[in-house]
Design a protein around this motif. Sequence first.
Motif, short mmCIF file in Angstrom:
data_model
loop_
_atom_site.label_atom_id
_atom_site.label_comp_id
_atom_site.label_asym_id
_atom_site.label_seq_id
_atom_site.Cartn_x
_atom_site.Cartn_y
_atom_site.Cartn_z
N SER A 62 0.85 -1.21 0.00
CA SER A 62 0.00 0.00 0.00
C SER A 62 0.88 1.25 0.00
O SER A 62 0.60 2.21 -0.71
CB SER A 62 -0.92 0.03 1.24
OG SER A 62 -1.70 -1.12 1.28
N ALA A 63 1.95 1.22 0.82
CA ALA A 63 2.84 2.38 0.87
C ALA A 63 3.42 2.67 -0.51
O ALA A 63 3.48 3.83 -0.95
CB ALA A 63 3.96 2.13 1.89
N ALA A 64 3.84 1.61 -1.21
CA ALA A 64 4.41 1.79 -2.55
C ALA A 64 3.37 2.37 -3.50
O ALA A 64 3.67 3.26 -4.32
CB ALA A 64 4.93 0.45 -3.07
N PRO B 172 -5.07 6.11 23.45
CA PRO B 172 -4.48 7.22 22.67
C PRO B 172 -3.13 6.89 22.05
O PRO B 172 -2.66 7.63 21.20
CB PRO B 172 -4.34 8.35 23.71
CG PRO B 172 -4.55 7.73 25.04
CD PRO B 172 -5.29 6.45 24.86
N ARG B 173 -2.52 5.76 22.45
CA ARG B 173 -1.23 5.41 21.82
C ARG B 173 -1.43 4.45 20.63
O ARG B 173 -0.46 4.06 19.98
CB ARG B 173 -0.29 4.79 22.85
CG ARG B 173 0.13 5.80 23.91
CD ARG B 173 1.20 5.24 24.82
NE ARG B 173 0.74 4.02 25.50
CZ ARG B 173 1.51 3.25 26.26
NH1 ARG B 173 2.77 3.58 26.45
NH2 ARG B 173 1.03 2.17 26.84
N HIS B 174 -2.67 4.05 20.37
CA HIS B 174 -2.93 3.15 19.24
C HIS B 174 -2.54 3.86 17.94
O HIS B 174 -2.78 5.07 17.81
CB HIS B 174 -4.43 2.79 19.21
CG HIS B 174 -4.75 1.64 18.32
ND1 HIS B 174 -4.84 1.76 16.94
CD2 HIS B 174 -4.99 0.33 18.59
CE1 HIS B 174 -5.13 0.57 16.41
NE2 HIS B 174 -5.22 -0.31 17.40
N PRO B 175 -1.94 3.14 16.96
CA PRO B 175 -1.53 3.80 15.71
C PRO B 175 -2.66 4.56 15.02
O PRO B 175 -2.43 5.59 14.39
CB PRO B 175 -1.02 2.65 14.84
CG PRO B 175 -0.60 1.60 15.81
CD PRO B 175 -1.51 1.72 17.00
N TYR B 176 -3.90 4.07 15.12
CA TYR B 176 -5.01 4.81 14.50
C TYR B 176 -5.12 6.23 15.08
O TYR B 176 -5.59 7.14 14.41
CB TYR B 176 -6.34 4.09 14.77
CG TYR B 176 -6.75 3.05 13.74
CD1 TYR B 176 -6.40 3.18 12.40
CD2 TYR B 176 -7.54 1.96 14.10
CE1 TYR B 176 -6.81 2.24 11.45
CE2 TYR B 176 -7.95 1.01 13.17
CZ TYR B 176 -7.57 1.16 11.84
OH TYR B 176 -7.98 0.23 10.91
N SER C 240 -10.67 11.18 8.63
CA SER C 240 -10.76 11.46 7.19
C SER C 240 -9.54 10.89 6.46
O SER C 240 -9.64 10.47 5.30
CB SER C 240 -10.86 12.97 6.95
OG SER C 240 -9.77 13.62 7.56
N THR C 241 -8.39 10.83 7.12
CA THR C 241 -7.19 10.27 6.49
C THR C 241 -7.32 8.76 6.36
O THR C 241 -6.97 8.17 5.33
CB THR C 241 -5.93 10.62 7.33
OG1 THR C 241 -5.93 12.02 7.55
CG2 THR C 241 -4.66 10.20 6.63
N ILE D 76 -3.10 -0.38 5.85
CA ILE D 76 -3.33 0.57 4.76
C ILE D 76 -3.27 2.01 5.29
O ILE D 76 -2.61 2.88 4.71
CB ILE D 76 -4.72 0.30 4.12
CG1 ILE D 76 -4.75 -1.09 3.48
CG2 ILE D 76 -5.07 1.38 3.09
CD1 ILE D 76 -6.15 -1.61 3.20
N ALA D 77 -3.94 2.26 6.41
CA ALA D 77 -4.04 3.64 6.92
C ALA D 77 -2.68 4.15 7.42
O ALA D 77 -2.31 5.30 7.17
CB ALA D 77 -5.07 3.70 8.04
N THR D 78 -1.91 3.28 8.11
CA THR D 78 -0.62 3.77 8.61
C THR D 78 0.37 3.93 7.45
O THR D 78 1.22 4.81 7.48
CB THR D 78 -0.05 2.84 9.70
OG1 THR D 78 0.04 1.51 9.20
CG2 THR D 78 -0.91 2.86 10.95
N ALA D 79 0.24 3.10 6.42
CA ALA D 79 1.09 3.27 5.23
C ALA D 79 0.80 4.64 4.60
O ALA D 79 1.71 5.37 4.21
CB ALA D 79 0.82 2.15 4.22
N TYR D 80 -0.46 4.98 4.54
CA TYR D 80 -0.87 6.27 3.97
C TYR D 80 -0.28 7.42 4.80
O TYR D 80 0.28 8.38 4.28
CB TYR D 80 -2.39 6.34 3.97
CG TYR D 80 -3.00 7.42 3.13
CD1 TYR D 80 -3.34 7.19 1.80
CD2 TYR D 80 -3.30 8.67 3.67
CE1 TYR D 80 -3.94 8.17 1.02
CE2 TYR D 80 -3.90 9.66 2.90
CZ TYR D 80 -4.23 9.40 1.59
OH TYR D 80 -4.83 10.38 0.83
N GLY D 81 -0.39 7.27 6.14
CA GLY D 81 0.13 8.31 7.03
C GLY D 81 1.64 8.44 6.90
O GLY D 81 2.18 9.56 6.86
N ALA D 82 2.33 7.31 6.81
CA ALA D 82 3.80 7.34 6.70
C ALA D 82 4.22 7.99 5.38
O ALA D 82 5.17 8.78 5.35
CB ALA D 82 4.36 5.93 6.82
#
Length: 439
Positions: free
Chosen positions: A32-34, A89-93, A99-100, A424-430
């Motif tokens: 996903s990141a790629a 609050p420390r969860h990666p989400y 919205s992201t 998927i979401a953390t790849a997008y954030g990174a």
Amino acid sequence: MNSGHCICPIELSEKAVTCDLFIIGSGMAGMSAALFAARKGIDTVLVGLTSEMGFASGVIDLLGIHPVATATRVEDPWQGIKRLCRDEPRHPYARLALSTIEAAVTTLLDVLAADGYPYTVRARRNQTVVTPVGTLKSTYALPHTMAHGPTVLSDRQPCLLVDFPGLKGYSARQIVTSLAGHHGGFQTLRIPFPGNSGECYPEQMARALDTVSVRRKLAAALGPHVGAAAAIGLPAVLGMYRTQEVMADLQAAVGVPIFEIPTMLPSVPGLRLREIFQQRLPAMGVRTHFQNQVTHAQRLTDGRWCFVVAPANESEAQIHVLARSAVLCSGRFFGKGLHADRHGIRETVFNLSVMQPKNRADWHHKDVLHQPGHPVNRAGIAVDELFRPVNDHGQPVYSNLFAAGSILAHQDWMRQKCGGGLAIATAYGAIDACTRGLG
Ligand SMILES: Cc1cc2nc3c(=O)[nH]c(=O)nc-3n(C[C@H](O)[C@H](O)[C@H](O)COP(=O)(O)OP(=O)(O)OC[C@H]3O[C@@H](n4cnc5c(N)ncnc54)[C@H](O)[C@@H]3O)c2cc1C
């Protein structure tokens, strides 16, 4: 494997590859990141060994359970994520705006749809699917091949569940027995898979059904048994590349909707995803090295990363890559991004600090089935708000190193049922954070 701030001790080959972004890992997070990087026009190299993708059921979970301590099913995953971020609050989400997360998942699903493999989602609702052992699971996005399953369950439709002799780990009768308390309207049928008299392998069955003659034979075998069934459920082998044609042809022939139920490993819907990524990424300009391993990472004095990539087979030479930034998506213990031994848990490429219980004795709760899960499941790489790995004092270790996916700390994707969505979401954030760094 080694890493550190110094002049690269690796004897750089003159043919060293250069890129803006180097991604380690070809699982859901790395792929996903790629994809997200390529859409932003970032010059990317992806290196990854075999991932868990071929094992995953192919459905994409956002958040199925919260809180895990009470095993509470989440109806609306978006509201669930809000609650999760408040409670943990420390969860990666919690590093991402809702919205992201939505943009990340929508972007990926749009690409899959454009590649002829659409997913179905329900507005703001999880969907219920049957697992290979007949339990029910809440998930967010279903491949179109599974789309009708939730309707059969919610409307308690009379349904014919089919299996094939020789297909191990999948029994229509077992599924029906397990589902009896929920829905009694199932009949079962066992028929030979066309052209097969011995053991059946899901991947071969799926590829066989991509051909018209095989699916005609399957439709002919199913037809006489439809009876009063309003739908037919089959193991998830309904095509590899031509799922839309397979579904359309079978449904036209039998006259009722059909749907797939995930199988045990290997999982064809997981393999379909892997195939799509493996074909799509090079076409988008990503330089991919599948089945290769990153064996060495070193930071140069000019801030760039220098990587050594081992060849897939001995006859090839190792590759050196110089990158302006990197995203670590190397997974957990199974993916080999984390390694556990008697002394603790370590991260295998950069030797990053791993958030983990102080003592090994605290990794697991005494009760194996402890409902809230075991502390070791939440071990991993802690990141700042820009997905940069942090040290034990919470400070980012490198300005141009990011991490995403299941390697991240403070989550238990298996219990929380958030594996695909988190990747998927953390790849997008990174990638978002990395893009800003690259300017
Ligand atoms: C059996 C099973 C069923 C699942 N079912 C679901 C489901 O129904 N729904 C859902 O949403 N999720 C599901 N998941 C979870 C989902 O697949 C994972 O959460 C997600 O794939 C994690 O992705 P990842 O990319 O972070 O890690 P991984 O998939 O583990 O990928 C890590 C990658 O890094 C590579 N790697 C590690 N070290 C190196 C190195 N040094 N050099 C090169 N490559 C390296 C690995 O080989 C691998 O390619 C399931 C997972 C499993 C195992």
